[in-house]
Design a protein around this motif. Structure first.
Motif, PDB file in Angstrom:
ATOM      1  N   SER A   1       3.164   1.556 -18.591  1.00 41.79           N
ATOM      2  CA  SER A   1       1.941   0.802 -18.343  1.00 41.79           C
ATOM      3  C   SER A   1       2.234  -0.689 -18.233  1.00 41.79           C
ATOM      4  N   GLY A   2       3.128  -1.193 -19.115  1.00 44.74           N
ATOM      5  CA  GLY A   2       3.478  -2.606 -19.077  1.00 44.74           C
ATOM      6  C   GLY A   2       4.154  -3.001 -17.783  1.00 44.74           C
ATOM      7  N   VAL A   3       5.063  -2.153 -17.318  1.00 44.68           N
ATOM      8  CA  VAL A   3       5.731  -2.418 -16.038  1.00 44.68           C
ATOM      9  C   VAL A   3       4.716  -2.403 -14.912  1.00 44.68           C
ATOM     10  N   GLY A   4       3.790  -1.458 -14.980  1.00 46.25           N
ATOM     11  CA  GLY A   4       2.778  -1.356 -13.933  1.00 46.25           C
ATOM     12  C   GLY A   4       1.940  -2.620 -13.822  1.00 46.25           C
ATOM     13  N   LYS A   5       1.610  -3.221 -14.967  1.00 44.29           N
ATOM     14  CA  LYS A   5       0.812  -4.445 -14.941  1.00 44.29           C
ATOM     15  C   LYS A   5       1.568  -5.597 -14.286  1.00 44.29           C
TER      16      LYS A   5
ATOM     17  N   MET B   1       0.823  -1.209   0.000  1.00 43.82           N
ATOM     18  CA  MET B   1       0.000   0.000   0.000  1.00 43.82           C
ATOM     19  C   MET B   1       0.856   1.257   0.000  1.00 43.82           C
ATOM     20  N   SER B   2       1.896   1.263   0.815  1.00 45.05           N
ATOM     21  CA  SER B   2       2.728   2.456   0.940  1.00 45.05           C
ATOM     22  C   SER B   2       3.607   2.682  -0.294  1.00 45.05           C
ATOM     23  N   SER B   3       4.105   1.592  -0.892  1.00 42.44           N
ATOM     24  CA  SER B   3       4.979   1.723  -2.058  1.00 42.44           C
ATOM     25  C   SER B   3       4.219   1.723  -3.373  1.00 42.44           C
ATOM     26  N   GLY B   4       3.009   1.148  -3.349  1.00 40.48           N
ATOM     27  CA  GLY B   4       2.243   1.027  -4.583  1.00 40.48           C
ATOM     28  C   GLY B   4       2.714  -0.111  -5.461  1.00 40.48           C
ATOM     29  N   LEU B   5       3.640  -0.940  -4.942  1.00 39.51           N
ATOM     30  CA  LEU B   5       4.233  -2.011  -5.735  1.00 39.51           C
ATOM     31  C   LEU B   5       3.911  -3.374  -5.138  1.00 39.51           C
ATOM     32  N   ARG B   6       3.494  -4.261  -6.029  1.00 39.17           N
ATOM     33  CA  ARG B   6       3.292  -5.650  -5.613  1.00 39.17           C
ATOM     34  C   ARG B   6       4.615  -6.399  -5.627  1.00 39.17           C
ATOM     35  N   VAL B   7       5.491  -6.024  -6.597  1.00 34.06           N
ATOM     36  CA  VAL B   7       6.830  -6.614  -6.685  1.00 34.06           C
ATOM     37  C   VAL B   7       7.823  -5.478  -6.481  1.00 34.06           C
ATOM     38  N   GLN B   8       8.371  -5.400  -5.279  1.00 32.40           N
ATOM     39  CA  GLN B   8       9.282  -4.302  -4.951  1.00 32.40           C
ATOM     40  C   GLN B   8      10.735  -4.750  -4.972  1.00 32.40           C
ATOM     41  N   THR B   9      10.994  -5.986  -4.601  1.00 30.30           N
ATOM     42  CA  THR B   9      12.356  -6.519  -4.598  1.00 30.30           C
ATOM     43  C   THR B   9      12.371  -7.857  -5.326  1.00 30.30           C
TER      44      THR B   9
ATOM     45  N   LYS C   1      13.053 -10.738  -4.279  1.00 28.62           N
ATOM     46  CA  LYS C   1      12.482 -11.866  -3.532  1.00 28.62           C
ATOM     47  C   LYS C   1      10.964 -11.939  -3.682  1.00 28.62           C
ATOM     48  N   ASP C   2      10.324 -10.811  -4.061  1.00 27.05           N
ATOM     49  CA  ASP C   2       8.873 -10.826  -4.274  1.00 27.05           C
ATOM     50  C   ASP C   2       8.508 -11.642  -5.513  1.00 27.05           C
ATOM     51  N   ASP C   3       9.284 -11.458  -6.598  1.00 31.63           N
ATOM     52  CA  ASP C   3       9.097 -12.220  -7.838  1.00 31.63           C
ATOM     53  C   ASP C   3      10.299 -11.922  -8.717  1.00 31.63           C
ATOM     54  N   ALA C   4      11.240 -12.832  -8.759  1.00 29.82           N
ATOM     55  CA  ALA C   4      12.518 -12.576  -9.431  1.00 29.82           C
ATOM     56  C   ALA C   4      12.338 -12.265 -10.911  1.00 29.82           C
ATOM     57  N   THR C   5      11.454 -12.986 -11.582  1.00 33.25           N
ATOM     58  CA  THR C   5      11.259 -12.791 -13.022  1.00 33.25           C
ATOM     59  C   THR C   5      10.681 -11.413 -13.320  1.00 33.25           C
ATOM     60  N   TYR C   6       9.573 -11.066 -12.664  1.00 28.41           N
ATOM     61  CA  TYR C   6       8.942  -9.773 -12.908  1.00 28.41           C
ATOM     62  C   TYR C   6       9.840  -8.624 -12.460  1.00 28.41           C
ATOM     63  N   TRP C   7      10.581  -8.831 -11.375  1.00 29.74           N
ATOM     64  CA  TRP C   7      11.487  -7.772 -10.904  1.00 29.74           C
ATOM     65  C   TRP C   7      12.573  -7.500 -11.943  1.00 29.74           C
ATOM     66  N   THR C   8      13.127  -8.553 -12.550  1.00 29.85           N
ATOM     67  CA  THR C   8      14.167  -8.393 -13.573  1.00 29.85           C
ATOM     68  C   THR C   8      13.618  -7.663 -14.795  1.00 29.85           C
ATOM     69  N   ILE C   9      12.447  -8.090 -15.251  1.00 36.01           N
ATOM     70  CA  ILE C   9      11.844  -7.450 -16.420  1.00 36.01           C
ATOM     71  C   ILE C   9      11.564  -5.977 -16.144  1.00 36.01           C
ATOM     72  N   SER C  10      10.997  -5.693 -14.988  1.00 39.30           N
ATOM     73  CA  SER C  10      10.641  -4.311 -14.661  1.00 39.30           C
ATOM     74  C   SER C  10      11.879  -3.436 -14.508  1.00 39.30           C
ATOM     75  N   THR C  11      12.948  -3.995 -13.932  1.00 44.04           N
ATOM     76  CA  THR C  11      14.171  -3.219 -13.746  1.00 44.04           C
ATOM     77  C   THR C  11      14.794  -2.846 -15.090  1.00 44.04           C
ATOM     78  N   LEU C  12      14.873  -3.807 -16.002  1.00 38.70           N
ATOM     79  CA  LEU C  12      15.424  -3.533 -17.333  1.00 38.70           C
ATOM     80  C   LEU C  12      14.549  -2.542 -18.094  1.00 38.70           C
ATOM     81  N   THR C  13      13.242  -2.719 -17.984  1.00 37.71           N
ATOM     82  CA  THR C  13      12.330  -1.824 -18.703  1.00 37.71           C
ATOM     83  C   THR C  13      12.416  -0.405 -18.163  1.00 37.71           C
ATOM     84  N   ARG C  14      12.599  -0.270 -16.850  1.00 34.36           N
ATOM     85  CA  ARG C  14      12.740   1.074 -16.286  1.00 34.36           C
ATOM     86  C   ARG C  14      13.998   1.766 -16.801  1.00 34.36           C
ATOM     87  N   THR C  15      15.080   0.999 -17.015  1.00 33.62           N
ATOM     88  CA  THR C  15      16.285   1.620 -17.580  1.00 33.62           C
ATOM     89  C   THR C  15      16.020   2.072 -19.008  1.00 33.62           C
TER      90      THR C  15
END
Length: 337
Positions: A289-293, A35-43, A45-59
């Protein structure tokens, strides 16, 4: 074994209540963090696959943002150059009109030349003023390479192997590197280089007079630093013949044609920069939007979940309190045995 020991061994109520409360508190911590971060996958350990994709996409989104900034600067630079060429076309058209007027025998050619001289001064002023952030695309100075295209970042490309490339938008340079410079290679308004004779500038090139079959090497204005030996600036005096006027008019007409070509090239580049800028904005929005999903928390769902877990926590505390009360009652009963 005493009856009290048997009761303790077989009565799990307190431990169960504590375990339930621990799980509830853990789930509540996760829900509140989301709730405070607005993120379901923040690190990771929450979801390694989605975290990797989101990190690369943010760059990539960050890179696209830098490209957008570059496109903004490029748009201003190209627009300034385009405006300079447009103004030059208007001035050169006026000069040609003055030259055509000089065919009339009753016209004072000397006075016409005074007006033409002022217009030529304005041409140089326009060329030197068409600069944005110290960059001038229509006046060629020492240190510039006329054969090198002007290049601006246009897009960010991520290849399948993970490498990054920057797509470029070009304003083409001249093709000639030595020898006689044709009029088509006059890609600048003015060529003030000291190493040449002004051939890369429309207004300073003799190629237009040569191709028009003029009797002299006419230029509209002289190169400030180049070798102008043998060149004749277009001007009028009382002795100017109609044959010379024809050569001047034909030379200026050819210059206008090349200026229109340059103006068209700048206009096309302006359009492409605008389209690319809009595409970059849309692409950034799409990636965001894709990262958000993938990683964003459903705030309505999490809000409901927090309320439910808080209620569950209160019930767990009550259960623990009841279990503790029961435990204390039993221990008091057996203390006197």
């Amino acid at each position: 074994m005493s009856i009290f020991s048997t009761f303790i061994r077989v009565s799990p109520s307190v431990n169960t209540a504590l375990e339930v409360l621990r799980n509830t508190q853990s789930n509540l911590n996760v829900a509140q963090r989301q709730m405070s971060s607005g993120l379901r996958v923040q690190t990771a350990k929450d979801d390694a696959t989605y975290w990797t994709i989101s990190t690369l996409t943010r760059t990539d989104i960050s890179g696209i943002s830098s490209v957008q900034d570059a496109l903004g600067l490029a748009a201003a630079t190209v627009s300034t150059a385009s405006e300079g060429v447009t103004s030059a076309i208007d001035i050169v058209t006026k000069i040609r009109s003055k030259l055509v007027s000089a065919y009339e025998d009753s016209v004072d050619k000397t006075k016409l030349n005074d007006e033409i001289s002022q217009l030529k001064e304005q041409l140089r002023s326009v060329g030197q003023s068409a600069s944005f952030n110290g960059v001038n695309w229509i006046v060629l100075q020492d240190g510039d390479d006329p054969t090198e295209p002007h290049r601006i970042p246009g897009s960010l490309i991520r290849h399948t192997d993970g490498t990054i490339a920057i797509g470029m938008l070009d304003y083409e340079g001249a093709t000639s590197t030595s020898g006689t410079i044709p009029s088509t290679d006059a890609r600048y308004l003015i060529d003030d280089q000291s190493s040449g004779s002004g051939g890369y500038g429309v207004l300073t090139s003799t190629a237009f007079a040569t191709e028009a079959g003029a009797a002299q090497n006419y230029v509209l204005i002289g190169s400030k630093n180049g070798d102008t030996t043998g060149q004749v600036e277009i001007s009028l005096d009382a002795t100017t013949t109609k044959g010379a006027l024809t050569d001047m008019v034909n030379t200026v007409t050819a210059m206008l044609h090349q200026l229109s070509t340059i103006g068209s090239a700048f206009g096309s580049l302006e359009t492409r920069v605008s389209l690319q800028s809009q595409f970059a904005t849309n692409l950034s929005d799409s990636l965001t939007s894709g990262v958000g999903k993938l990683v964003d928390a459903d705030m309505e769902q999490q809000s409901s979940r927090v309320l439910a877990l808080q209620t569950q926590q209160q019930l767990g505390l009550q259960s623990l309190s009841i279990a503790n009360a029961s435990y204390n009652t039993v221990t008091q009963l057996f203390q006197n045995l």
